[in-house]
Each structure stands twice: as structure tokens, then as C-alpha cells.
Design a protein around this motif. Structure first.
Motif, mmCIF file in Angstrom:
data_model
loop_
_atom_site.group_PDB
_atom_site.id
_atom_site.type_symbol
_atom_site.label_atom_id
_atom_site.label_comp_id
_atom_site.label_asym_id
_atom_site.label_seq_id
_atom_site.Cartn_x
_atom_site.Cartn_y
_atom_site.Cartn_z
ATOM 1 N N ILE A 41 24.678 96.422 21.730
ATOM 2 C CA ILE A 41 24.128 96.689 20.394
ATOM 3 C C ILE A 41 22.651 96.317 20.412
ATOM 4 N N ARG A 42 21.805 97.291 20.055
ATOM 5 C CA ARG A 42 20.359 97.017 20.010
ATOM 6 C C ARG A 42 20.012 96.514 18.610
ATOM 7 N N THR A 43 19.459 95.326 18.544
ATOM 8 C CA THR A 43 19.198 94.650 17.271
ATOM 9 C C THR A 43 17.700 94.502 17.020
ATOM 10 N N GLY A 44 17.363 93.896 15.894
ATOM 11 C CA GLY A 44 16.004 93.421 15.699
ATOM 12 C C GLY A 44 15.801 92.172 16.539
ATOM 13 N N ASP A 119 22.697 100.058 10.888
ATOM 14 C CA ASP A 119 24.143 100.062 10.649
ATOM 15 C C ASP A 119 24.423 99.516 9.246
ATOM 16 N N LEU A 120 24.705 100.421 8.310
ATOM 17 C CA LEU A 120 24.861 100.023 6.909
ATOM 18 C C LEU A 120 26.104 99.151 6.695
ATOM 19 N N ASP A 121 27.165 99.409 7.467
ATOM 20 C CA ASP A 121 28.369 98.571 7.331
ATOM 21 C C ASP A 121 28.078 97.132 7.754
ATOM 22 N N ALA A 122 27.362 97.002 8.858
ATOM 23 C CA ALA A 122 26.992 95.656 9.325
ATOM 24 C C ALA A 122 26.115 94.973 8.284
ATOM 25 N N GLY A 127 25.989 90.565 3.909
ATOM 26 C CA GLY A 127 25.560 90.230 2.540
ATOM 27 C C GLY A 127 24.578 91.228 1.946
ATOM 28 N N GLY A 128 24.307 92.287 2.680
ATOM 29 C CA GLY A 128 23.388 93.291 2.160
ATOM 30 C C GLY A 128 23.947 94.003 0.942
ATOM 31 N N LEU A 129 23.077 94.483 0.110
ATOM 32 C CA LEU A 129 23.371 95.229 -1.129
ATOM 33 C C LEU A 129 23.921 94.356 -2.256
ATOM 34 N N LYS A 130 24.187 93.076 -1.975
ATOM 35 C CA LYS A 130 24.642 92.181 -3.050
ATOM 36 C C LYS A 130 23.588 92.059 -4.140
ATOM 37 N N GLY A 131 22.332 91.927 -3.711
ATOM 38 C CA GLY A 131 21.236 91.786 -4.669
ATOM 39 C C GLY A 131 21.085 93.022 -5.528
ATOM 40 N N LEU A 132 21.227 94.188 -4.906
ATOM 41 C CA LEU A 132 21.073 95.442 -5.642
ATOM 42 C C LEU A 132 22.239 95.615 -6.625
ATOM 43 N N GLY A 199 13.637 95.129 12.215
ATOM 44 C CA GLY A 199 14.881 94.394 12.418
ATOM 45 C C GLY A 199 15.837 94.411 11.237
ATOM 46 N N ASP A 200 15.306 94.594 10.021
ATOM 47 C CA ASP A 200 16.166 94.579 8.837
ATOM 48 C C ASP A 200 15.550 95.443 7.742
ATOM 49 N N PRO A 201 15.351 96.731 8.034
ATOM 50 C CA PRO A 201 14.622 97.588 7.077
ATOM 51 C C PRO A 201 15.355 97.778 5.750
ATOM 52 N N PHE A 202 16.711 97.707 5.787
ATOM 53 C CA PHE A 202 17.458 97.918 4.546
ATOM 54 C C PHE A 202 17.103 96.869 3.487
ATOM 55 N N THR A 203 16.809 95.658 3.935
ATOM 56 C CA THR A 203 16.457 94.603 2.981
ATOM 57 C C THR A 203 15.191 94.972 2.203
ATOM 58 N N LEU A 204 14.237 95.572 2.915
ATOM 59 C CA LEU A 204 13.008 95.994 2.241
ATOM 60 C C LEU A 204 13.311 97.106 1.229
ATOM 61 N N LEU A 205 14.121 98.082 1.651
ATOM 62 C CA LEU A 205 14.461 99.173 0.738
ATOM 63 C C LEU A 205 15.198 98.630 -0.490
ATOM 64 N N GLU A 206 16.079 97.668 -0.254
ATOM 65 C CA GLU A 206 16.833 97.065 -1.356
ATOM 66 C C GLU A 206 15.888 96.360 -2.329
#
Lengths: 530, 172
Positions: A41-44, A119-122, A127-132, A199-206
Motif C-alpha cells: 500500500i502506497r501511503t503518504g 482510499d475513501l473507505d480507509a 475517522g474521516g468525514l466525521k467532521g463534515l 498524504g491526506d488530501p481528503f481532510t483538506l477537501l473536508e
């Protein structure tokens, strides 16, 4: 067939710059040769850059680290791992227990380096999307209040309270409104925005979507500098994932609120990190700064109310909203005084253990450089430290006990900026650095105001004269005068703060400006005939 | 000076129609035909053709309903946009503070000697261009160098040259 093995290898640009791709290829090839059942798995990045390429292997649910790994070491490493041993020369033990990481307090960077950034499931699992989701249940006023109460301040450098800025935008009757993320991270010594976007672009979008819900803004822009091609690629892919999952568009999470995000590239202009120059650039113009007032919160992009925040500011918001009412201590309990929360400090330059250290405000510069950074990479004594990018002050080795807060640094004649810390050893020529500071300002000035456009050129010329031993005292007086004029008369921080590194170099390292015999020209400006 | 004047104001402006540059019209349409996306359009052109020519400036202006002066102004402001083609092979060396502190200027001199070219002095016909860049965001692993689109950390002359045409992703 053997038991399945999961390995994590970063895809971060910094990790790749020292061979992470070659290591990943070697792992895949060696796994095949040995008939191992591998998942790579390639990560940040974790931000422990001196250990890159850092390979992590999962065993009994614990991630064990190996680093720095070279392609040649992969065979031996996999042989040991497959046999259940942990004695390879690059073995670091459980990654979370490495003191550099264990002693941090990661909030903004809590997820960075843990999973495939796309990986949106990961992301959800972590804990992603909890804030949104929390924001979607709140009124705009309640979201703004939560951000205001958190004490979160702008991480781009100015440190303005984010909640107050958002409240101003919320109160404007004008529409449409915009959220503009400043990802033009041009300060030397900083890489936190890049690391997070990769490494965690979804957090920025959120965070941007939450800012939209809070202020009534319906369109977001991310302005990323062109020097970050990997961040641009990752963000672009992240936006596609969000669009596919309905997280952008007419109705975000059933809140009835619309929000979309467009990615825009910079084109090689440091000044576009200044918020009004960035807005000009987003409008398709030359990146020249605007005269304030009006502030962007009232008249920003296309003259409309606009939230302009740095990557780290926006990326911290999801954690604040997710934690609201939860068991974790609220964000505002971290830090010191009015410097609330955590800061992503970036250890850079001549440092043994360079990387990202997220800690509550108040840690001393010495702790960061010595306990985390391990001193200089060259092994020579630290002589000067530039905090806060090319417009930040140089501090001498004797001043490292300053606590890292907005207020204490201001008192020491310095500033936190975007949290970059560049270490120089005792071979540094501080007069050369002062000349470079002016030179950089001359290169990157947008040209709109005279003190910056002409002052920077005159400043570089005058420091060059001082370095040649020409009328040193008179020219130092001239530089002091010029700096006063630039500080008071420039339109923005570029011209207004260039005096900070120059004057701090003169103040703390006077001997470098009175060197006899005259030193050579600054290598940066020297003509070379190969 | 006369030459610069000539570049800024072509003596006999060639009439440009969108039909003559379907590629540019298409390109602009891909960015929604929005005038505020002009930098995106110019960056795409720069990457595809190695430069943004005067003819391109005129065609983009027409397609986005901007004046040539506005598009020219954008091209001349941003470092990434060049009227003349950039060298096919580019080495961009970070010369900002963090990389200076770990020997970026020593590396600059060594690269100049090895390549036989002075930094930022390459003409359009240069084999390899050595260029200054300020910060690549790799400040903990300096000196940082971008070879083509490949980032090289803890750069040395050998590592840079190894990454040059067909080398491996900046590996040691």
C-alpha cells in the motif's frame, strides 16, 4: 504459499526523491521471487524524512518500521520478515513507538502516512468525514462558533483567528461566496502543506466543505504552486473520488447545501502566497497584491465575500468538529495563552533528523532542534536558525530557548510564519544571507509598490557594498533607513517583512558585516565561467 | 532595446482567428472558456509546446475574450510561462535558504562545471538547461533538484546526472 503480508511504502514526493519507488519495485519483485503473498500500500509520509524510504510491515496488527531502506536491502529485509524476525539492520521497531513520532501530538496530521491517500473507505475508518457529518447537522452560526471557540488561528503566517474571519464572511449578504485554499507554500523550509495534500488530501477537501457550510460559500478553489506536481496530481485524483461519491455538488450529505471545488495551479510566483495576489491570480491576472481595505472576507474573489485560509488551517477544522462533544480534550485546551492548539513545525536545512513535528504551541526552539532534530546534519555547531520562511528572522544559537508561540516569537523580534525552521551551521556567512534576503525580495516582488520593488534592489546593492568593506558604517545606516521605509511603506508582507531577516542578521551577527578583509561576492550573485 | 520593443509590439500584427487555432479554442473550452482560467490554459500550452508564443497569446486572447495586453501581461509575470521554448532537458536547482544551508551553491558550481553551462543562461538550443528555482518543498532532504518532473533529494552531481534522461526516479 505463506501467510499474507501487508507493507506500507510512502508515495510522498520527498520519500520518492530518495528512492521510495525503486524500493517499492524491489519489494514487489522480491516478493514474487520468494512466492510471498504481499500487499503493498502506497501511503503518504509519516514526516520522518531522514528515515525515508520508510517501509512498514504489519504484524499482529502492529506496524513495524524499517528505514532508510535501499533496493539492495530489500531481499534481506523480506527474508527476515517472512521468517517472523525483526533483526534487520534497518529495523526501527513499532513505528508508533519511535520517539520522534511518539512524542508528537498529531491532530492535523493524525491520518497522514497511515493509508492510501485516495482510499475513501480507509479515510472513513480513520475517522474521516466525521467532521463534515457533524457540520451538516449544525447551523452555519453553530459551525462558526465551534471554530471560534477552538481558538484556531490562520496557519499561513498571519495567525488571524479563523472563526472571526468566517463570521465576517457569513454575515455578508452578498452571493455567491467563495472558499479559497492557499496552497502556494513557497517559504523555504516548509513542506507541511505539500505533505498533507499528498498524504491526506481528503481532510483538506473536508475542511473546505465545512468552511462552505459555515459561511454560505458554494464554490471553493485550491491554489497549488506548480513546483508541487505530485500534490497537484493527488489532489486532482482526490477531487475525482469525492465527486464520484457525491461529496461535492448540489447537496452535501443531505444538508441541502451545495459546494464544489476547483483546483488551480500557480505558475511560478512566490508572491501568489500573499492572499490578495493569490486572488488576482485566481481571477486570471498578474499576481499583484491588492490595496487593503477592503478585506477579502468582504470583497475577495471577483469582489465577493471570500474565506481565504491556508491548507493547514482548513485541514484542522474537520478534527475540531469531529471532536466536538467527544471524549478527546477540546482543541483550545492545547497550547499556551492565545496560541491555541497545535502547530506543524517543519525541521529543515542543515538538520540531522529533518521532518514534521506537530506539537502544541509552547515547545522551545531548542527542544525542536536538539531533542527532535538531533542537531546539524553536518555535525558542526548550530550558528543561526531562520524561523518562519524567507521573511522570518534569524535567531542566534544563544536564543533557542524561546517558546514557539506567536507572542513569544514576536517579543523576540521574530515570527512563526508557516512554521518552517531552517538550521545553519557555523560555516554560514550572515552578511551573505542578508544580501540573499534582499535579492529574493527583488526577484519575487510583484512590483506594485515602490518600497518593495526598488527598496529590495537598493538593499541588495548596499549589502554587497558592505560585504566588500565599502563605507561599512555609513552603508549599515543606509540599510537601516531603507528597512524602516520598506517596513512602513510596503503594501504587503513581502516588502514589509524582508527587513526582518536583514535586520536580525545585522543585530545578532554584527561581526559578519564588518569582516576584514572584504569577503567574496555572494555565491548566489557571482558570475561563473565554467 | 529596439528588440524588446519589437517583441512587445509586433510591427505587423497577424490577424488571428479561432478557426486557425482549433487546438487553442478546444483547450480554452476544456477550461470552461472562462477568462479566469487563462493561467491554466497558458500552462497547458507551455507544457505541450515548451513555450507560449506571441501567436498563442493572440489566439488565447481571442478565445477567452481578453485583450492581447492582458494575456501578454500574464505570460510576462509568471516564471513558468516563456515566450521562447525551454530546453527539452531541464535541471532545476533549489537555491533557497534551506538548500543553501546544505551546500546548494557548491552543487550549483559543480553542476555548472560538469555541464559546461552557467545557471539560468541556457539559450533555446541548449542540450540541458540548468535553472534556479526557489523551494521544491523537500527542505528536510536538501539540496533539492527537479530533473524534468522528477524530484531528487540529497542531490549530488552524480545523482542529478543519473536522473537526467533515462535514470531511475532519483534513486541513489
Amino acid at each position: 504459499m505463506t501467510t499474507p503480508l501487508t507493507l506500507f511504502i510512502p508515495r510522498d514526493a520527498a520519500a520518492r526523491s530518495v528512492g521510495a519507488d525503486a524500493v517499492a519495485r524491489a519489494v514487489a519483485a522480491e516478493g514474487e521471487r520468494r512466492g510471498l503473498d504481499l500487499t503493498i500500500i502506497r501511503t503518504g509520509s509519516r514526516g520522518l524524512f531522514w528515515l525515508e524510504p520508510l517501509v512498514e510491515v504489519v504484524r499482529d496488527g502492529v506496524r513495524y518500521g524499517f528505514g532508510p531502506v535501499t533496493p539492495d536491502a530489500v531481499s534481506g529485509l523480506l527474508a527476515g520478515v517472512a521468517a517472523g524476525r525483526d533483526d534487520h539492520p534497518t529495523a526501527l521497531g513499532p513505528v508508533e513507538a519511535i520517539p520522534y513520532l511518539a512524542r508528537q501530538r498529531r491532530i492535523t496530521f493524525a491520518r497522514c502516512g497511515l493509508a492510501d491517500p485516495l482510499d475513501l473507505d480507509a479515510y472513513r475508518t480513520l475517522g474521516g468525514l466525521k467532521g463534515l457529518h457533524a457540520a451538516a447537522r449544525l447551523s452555519p452560526e453553530a459551525i462558526v462558533d465551534a471554530v471560534t471557540e477552538s481558538g484556531l488561528r490562520g496557519r499561513g503566517g498571519a495567525g488571524f483567528p479563523a472563526g472571526i474571519k468566517w463570521k465576517t464572511v457569513l454575515q455578508q449578504p452578498d452571493a455567491p461566496k467563495y472558499v479559497c485554499c492557499n496552497a502556494d507554500e513557497g517559504d523555504s523550509g516548509t513542506f507541511a502543506d505539500r505533505m498533507l495534500m499528498e498524504g491526506d488530501p481528503f481532510t483538506l477537501l473536508e475542511g473546505m466543505a465545512i468552511a462552505g457550510m459555515a459561511t454560505g460559500a458554494t464554490q471553493g478553489f485550491v491554489y497549488v504552486r506548480s513546483e508541487y506536481p505530485a500534490a497537484i496530481a493527488t489532489l486532482s485524483a482526490a477531487l475525482a473520488v469525492w465527486r464520484r461519491h457525491g461529496l461535492l455538488g448540489a447537496d452535501i450529505l443531505g444538508s441541502g447545501r451545495a459546494f464544489d471545488i476547483t483546483l488551480r495551479r500557480g505558475a511560478g510566483a512566490y508572491i501568489c502566497g500573499e492572499e490578495s495576489a493569490m486572488l488576482e491570480s485566481l481571477e486570471g491576472k498578474r499576481g499583484q497584491v491588492r490595496i487593503k481595505p477592503p478585506i477579502p472576507a468582504i470583497a475577495g474573489l471577483f469582489g465577493r465575500p471570500t474565506v481565504v485560509n491556508n491548507v493547514l488551517t482548513l485541514a484542522t477544522v474537520p478534527m475540531i468538529l469531529a471532536a466536538a462533544g467527544g471524549e478527546t480534550p477540546p482543541y483550545q485546551t492545547l497550547g499556551v495563552g492565545r496560541s491555541t492548539g497545535t502547530q506543524a513545525f517543519q525541521l529543515a536545512g542543515n538538520i540531522r533528523h529533518g521532518g514534521l513535528v506537530e506539537l502544541p504551541f509552547g515547545v522551545s526552539l531548542r527542544t525542536l532542534i536538539e531533542a527532535f532534530g538531533g542537531g546539524t546534519r553536518s555535525g558542526r555547531p548550530v550558528r543561526a536558525v531562520q524561523v518562519g520562511g524567507p521573511l522570518g528572522a534569524f535567531l542566534p544559537a544563544g536564543a533557542l530557548d524561546v517558546p514557539m508561540t506567536y507572542e513569544a516569537l514576536a517579543e523576540a523580534g521574530a515570527m512563526l510564519g508557516h512554521g518552517g525552521i531552517v538550521v545553519f551551521d557555523d560555516t554560514v556567512d550572515m552578511a551573505a544571507q542578508a544580501e540573499f534576503s534582499f535579492h529574493f525580495c527583488a526577484e519575487e516582488s510583484c512590483g506594485k509598490c515602490t518600497p518593495c520593488r526598488i527598496g529590495a534592489v537598493r538593499g541588495a546593492e548596499t549589502v554587497a557594498k558592505i560585504r566588500r568593506g565599502q563605507e561599512v558604517e555609513a552603508n549599515l545606516t543606509l540599510v537601516a533607513d531603507l528597512c524602516e521605509l520598506m517596513t512602513d511603506g510596503s503594501l504587503c508582507a513581502m516588502g514589509g517583512l524582508t527587513p526582518m531577516p536583514v535586520l536580525s542578521a545585522i543585530r545578532h551577527f554584527p561581526e559578519d558585516f564588518r569582516a576584514q578583509p572584504p569577503t567574496a561576492a555572494h555565491p548566489h550573485l557571482e558570475e561563473v565561467t565554467p | 532595446m529596439a528588440q524588446a520593443w519589437g517583441t512587445l509590439h509586433p510591427p505587423t500584427p497577424q490577424p488571428v482567428s479561432a478557426a486557425a487555432c482549433p487546438d487553442i479554442a478546444t483547450l480554452c473550452a476544456r477550461h470552461g472558456g472562462r477568462a479566469d482560467a487563462v493561467i491554466e490554459v497558458l500552462l497547458d500550452l507551455q507544457h505541450a509546446k515548451g513555450c507560449v508564443s506571441d501567436a498563442d497569446v493572440a489566439a488565447v486572447a481571442l478565445a477567452l475574450n481578453l485583450s492581447r495586453a492582458e494575456v501578454h501581461g500574464v505570460r510576462s509575470f509568471y516564471t513558468d510561462l516563456t515566450p521562447e521554448p525551454v530546453a527539452h532537458r531541464r535541471i532545476r536547482l533549489c537555491r533557497a535558504e534551506a538548500c543553501q544551508s546544505v551546500g546548494a551553491e557548491r552543487l550549483r558550481v559543480a553542476l555548472e562545471v560538469r555541464l559546461g553551462t552557467a545557471i539560468d543562461q541556457a539559450g533555446p538550443d541548449a542540450e540541458v538547461a540548468l535553472e534556479t528555482v526557489y523551494c521544491l518543498g523537500n527542505c528536510a532532504l536538501g539540496p533539492g533538484v527537479m530533473v524534468g518532473d522528477r524530484l531528487v533529494g540529497r542531490a549530488t552531481v552524480d545523482r542529478v546526472l543519473a536522473a537526467l534522461p533515462a535514470g531511475e526516479d532519483g534513486d541513489p
